[in-house]
Design a protein around this motif. Structure first.
Motif, PDB file in Angstrom:
ATOM      1  N   VAL A  96      67.538  34.884  70.942  1.00  0.00           N
ATOM      2  CA  VAL A  96      68.207  33.745  71.568  1.00  0.00           C
ATOM      3  C   VAL A  96      69.397  33.347  70.705  1.00  0.00           C
ATOM      4  O   VAL A  96      69.383  33.556  69.488  1.00  0.00           O
ATOM      5  CB  VAL A  96      67.214  32.576  71.748  1.00  0.00           C
ATOM      6  N   GLY A 114      69.771  27.496  71.439  1.00  0.00           N
ATOM      7  CA  GLY A 114      68.904  27.802  72.575  1.00  0.00           C
ATOM      8  C   GLY A 114      67.468  27.403  72.342  1.00  0.00           C
ATOM      9  O   GLY A 114      67.125  26.779  71.319  1.00  0.00           O
ATOM     10  N   LEU A 144      63.123  28.547  73.011  1.00  0.00           N
ATOM     11  CA  LEU A 144      62.064  29.506  73.318  1.00  0.00           C
ATOM     12  C   LEU A 144      60.744  28.761  73.333  1.00  0.00           C
ATOM     13  O   LEU A 144      60.590  27.741  72.648  1.00  0.00           O
ATOM     14  CB  LEU A 144      61.994  30.621  72.268  1.00  0.00           C
TER      15      LEU A 144
END
Length: 120
Positions: free
Chosen positions: A12, A16, A18
């Motif tokens: 990523v 970002g 996850l």
């Protein structure tokens, strides 16, 4: 026997998000604490977060990561937001489990790890 299986790692960009999952299966009577550790290349494994009634976080992830559990699925999650390149590591989950009954010993089990890579 008890198994912990992680999923959700990947690549990523910085900033970002996850979401990691870790599901415990096998001979399980009850689960106490569940948590996450991580190990970056060339570094020692470090604690990230724990869920044991309450939740606790390492200072380096506080405010960005959230640990949660679904006790009906024996699963722990780690939502990781605002990711930074320094979050790059293999992430391991663990669980403190009684296998047989309430009198059995509590043993700590570990998952196999899932790679998280954050690019700058």
């Amino acid at each position: 026997q008890v198994q912990l299986v992680e999923s959700g790692g990947g690549l990523v960009q910085a900033g970002g998000s996850l979401r990691l999952s870790c599901a415990a299966s096998g001979s399980i009577f009850s689960i106490n604490a569940m948590g996450w550790y991580r190990q970056a290349p060339g570094k020692q494994r470090e604690w990230v977060a724990t869920s044991a009634g309450n939740t606790n976080y390492a200072d380096s992830v506080k405010g960005r990561f959230t640990i949660s559990r679904d006790n009906t699925k024996n699963t722990v999650y780690l939502q990781m937001n605002s990711l930074k390149p320094e979050d790059t590591a293999i992430y391991y989950c663990n669980a403190d489990i009684r296998s047989s009954d309430r009198y059995s010993a509590v043993n700590r089990y570990w998952g196999q790890g899932t790679q998280v890579t954050v690019s700058s």
